[in-house]
Design a protein around this motif. Structure first.
Motif, PDB file in Angstrom:
ATOM      1  N   SER A  12       1.336  -0.617  -0.087  1.00  0.00           N
ATOM      2  CA  SER A  12      -0.174  -0.147  -0.076  1.00  0.00           C
ATOM      3  C   SER A  12       0.696   1.342   0.142  1.00  0.00           C
ATOM      4  CB  SER A  12      -0.911  -0.137   1.903  1.00  0.00           C
ATOM      5  OG  SER A  12      -1.848  -0.901   0.814  1.00  0.00           O
ATOM      6  N   GLY A 226      -9.603   2.919  -5.650  1.00  0.00           N
ATOM      7  CA  GLY A 226     -10.456   2.184  -5.064  1.00  0.00           C
ATOM      8  C   GLY A 226     -10.806   0.489  -6.346  1.00  0.00           C
ATOM      9  N   VAL A 227     -10.581   0.751  -8.196  1.00  0.00           N
ATOM     10  CA  VAL A 227     -10.424  -0.204  -8.704  1.00  0.00           C
ATOM     11  C   VAL A 227      -9.190  -0.881  -8.731  1.00  0.00           C
ATOM     12  CG1 VAL A 227     -10.674   0.097 -11.619  1.00  0.00           C
ATOM     13  CG2 VAL A 227     -11.924   1.532 -10.211  1.00  0.00           C
ATOM     14  N   ALA A 229      -7.725  -1.683  -5.880  1.00  0.00           N
ATOM     15  CA  ALA A 229      -7.131  -2.116  -4.781  1.00  0.00           C
ATOM     16  C   ALA A 229      -8.148  -3.788  -5.002  1.00  0.00           C
ATOM     17  CB  ALA A 229      -7.459  -1.889  -4.058  1.00  0.00           C
ATOM     18  N   ARG A 230      -8.883  -3.096  -5.655  1.00  0.00           N
ATOM     19  CA  ARG A 230     -10.098  -4.516  -6.505  1.00  0.00           C
ATOM     20  C   ARG A 230      -9.320  -5.937  -7.575  1.00  0.00           C
ATOM     21  NH1 ARG A 230     -13.853  -0.956  -4.980  1.00  0.00           N
ATOM     22  NH2 ARG A 230     -14.074  -0.280  -7.448  1.00  0.00           N
ATOM     23  N   ASP A 231      -8.903  -4.878  -8.400  1.00  0.00           N
ATOM     24  CA  ASP A 231      -8.173  -5.460  -9.555  1.00  0.00           C
ATOM     25  C   ASP A 231      -7.047  -5.484 -10.254  1.00  0.00           C
ATOM     26  OD1 ASP A 231      -7.884  -6.917 -11.329  1.00  0.00           O
ATOM     27  OD2 ASP A 231      -9.212  -6.176 -12.598  1.00  0.00           O
ATOM     28  N   GLU A 232      -5.961  -5.573  -9.214  1.00  0.00           N
ATOM     29  CA  GLU A 232      -4.362  -4.529  -9.530  1.00  0.00           C
ATOM     30  C   GLU A 232      -3.792  -5.469 -10.741  1.00  0.00           C
ATOM     31  OE1 GLU A 232       0.398  -4.709  -7.697  1.00  0.00           O
ATOM     32  OE2 GLU A 232      -1.868  -5.433  -7.119  1.00  0.00           O
ATOM     33  N   GLU A 237     -12.317  -5.881 -13.217  1.00  0.00           N
ATOM     34  CA  GLU A 237     -13.393  -4.654 -13.527  1.00  0.00           C
ATOM     35  C   GLU A 237     -11.952  -3.051 -13.228  1.00  0.00           C
ATOM     36  OE1 GLU A 237     -14.738  -1.327  -9.774  1.00  0.00           O
ATOM     37  OE2 GLU A 237     -13.851  -3.247  -9.325  1.00  0.00           O
ATOM     38  N   ARG A 238     -10.555  -3.595 -13.058  1.00  0.00           N
ATOM     39  CA  ARG A 238      -9.989  -2.351 -13.757  1.00  0.00           C
ATOM     40  C   ARG A 238      -9.769  -2.185 -15.186  1.00  0.00           C
ATOM     41  NH1 ARG A 238      -3.253  -1.671 -11.816  1.00  0.00           N
ATOM     42  NH2 ARG A 238      -3.011   0.567 -13.350  1.00  0.00           N
TER      43      ARG A 238
END
Length: 355
Positions: A12, A226-227, A229-232, A237-238
């Motif tokens: 992070s 946010g995107v 973090a969910r789909d690096e 989604e990214r």
């Protein structure tokens, strides 16, 4: 100052947004873990801001490596020279690369850092609006090939992003407007209240009003964080963050990276994606008009440059990284705030939009 946190566990990092951050070296120095630092910048930015950054590097063993200005300099040749500069510096595995510049510098510096000893730290210090709101956040790095843009790269997250809005004072108006395209893109993908806010504040953004600009940067970075973090690594989604990019990258490549700025390509590409969505019965014409109106209020182009063959542009679009099994896979929408991935798009529909 505003802070946006990109939440990736042990990897992070903070995105700091505000005025005077270059001079606030106590904040970003602590993100450097070793003693060797290579600052990668370009011949336009370095004379303006390298001295200010250097004042914060007292006590480190550091040097700088400069490239030319513009997308055409994001090459393997320059990566090789940057790696040689790390070698001359004696950089060890705890060394750090600092990217001081726009998206080209950030992409090349991040890719260089990902290659040296299989990956060392780097810090993004974006000096363009486009880099602040997009390329500096999320860890995408890369270089261009004659066949297309960003075809080679790696996911390599920075240790921090230092977005000092004072550096935008020297940014030419055309480049500033190009950065606003990426702000609009986030709202168009999935944030209707943000799109409404942009429509209400378009004049203030055009005038670079400081508080409005800081808010816009923070809201865009928060959405992207946010995107990511969910789909690096862009498995789902990214990919939506690429609304307009398949069209835009083709236009940039066709113009040899000199005709359009990246943000201008994205602006035109979003309009083309919206029109294709209309053609496929996914969206209403009114949403396209709303998008075009906002982009034009912000001084961005919404029509393709003349002289490009639709067939040539389509051939470049076939090389896009989102495609699978020889079929086009595009980011389209069902109106403001509702983007989606659409596979198997008929090339005849694409040609009709490009024509």
């Amino acid at each position: 100052m505003k802070t946006v946190d990109v939440a990736l566990g042990e990897r992070s990092y903070p995105v700091w947004i505000g005025a005077g951050l270059l001079a606030d070296s106590a904040r970003w120095r602590e993100r450097i873990r070793g003693r060797h630092v290579l600052v990668i910048s370009n011949v336009t930015v370095a004379p303006l801001y390298l001295d200010a950054l250097a004042r914060g590097l007292e006590g480190f063993t550091w040097s700088s490596f400069l490239i030319g200005d513009g997308e055409a300099n994001k090459t393997f040749a320059n990566v090789g020279l940057a790696l040689e500069a790390l070698g001359k510096l004696g950089a060890t595995r705890d060394a750090c690369v600092i990217a001081l510049g726009g998206g080209v510098v950030g992409d090349l510096a991040g890719f260089t850092a990902s290659c040296w000893m299989r990956g060392i730290d780097f810090i993004q210090v974006p000096t363009t609006l486009l880099a602040m709101v997009d390329s500096s956040v999320g860890g995408k790095t890369g270089v261009n090939l004659p066949a297309g843009k960003n075809l080679v790269g790696a996911f390599h997250q920075p240790r921090a992003v230092v977005a000092d809005i004072d550096t935008l004072d020297t940014l030419p108006q055309r480049e500033y407007r190009a950065g606003l395209a990426e702000v609009v893109k986030a709202a168009a993908i999935g944030d209707v209240p943000f799109f409404d806010w942009l429509e209400a504040h378009a004049d203030a953004l055009s005038l670079r009003e400081s508080a409005t600009l800081t808010e816009a940067i923070a809201r865009k970075c928060l959405y992207k964080a946010g995107v990511v973090a969910r789909d690096e690594t862009e498995q789902g989604e990214r990919a939506l963050l690429n609304l307009g990019h398949t069209f835009g990258h083709a236009l940039e490549t066709a113009g040899n990276y000199t005709e359009l700025l990246h943000g201008e390509g994205v602006a035109i590409g979003m309009v083309l994606a919206a029109r294709l969505s209309e053609r496929l019965g996914m969206a209403r014409e009114g949403d396209t008009h709303r998008l075009v109106a906002l982009l034009e209020r912000l001084g961005l182009p919404t029509a393709m440059p003349e002289g490009h063959s639709p067939e040539r542009l389509l051939s470049l679009m076939r090389l896009d990284k989102k495609n699978t099994a020889g079929t086009l896979r595009l980011i389209l929408w069902r109106g403001v705030g509702a983007a989606e991935i659409v596979a198997g798009v008929d090339e005849r529909d694409v040609l009709a939009v490009l024509g």
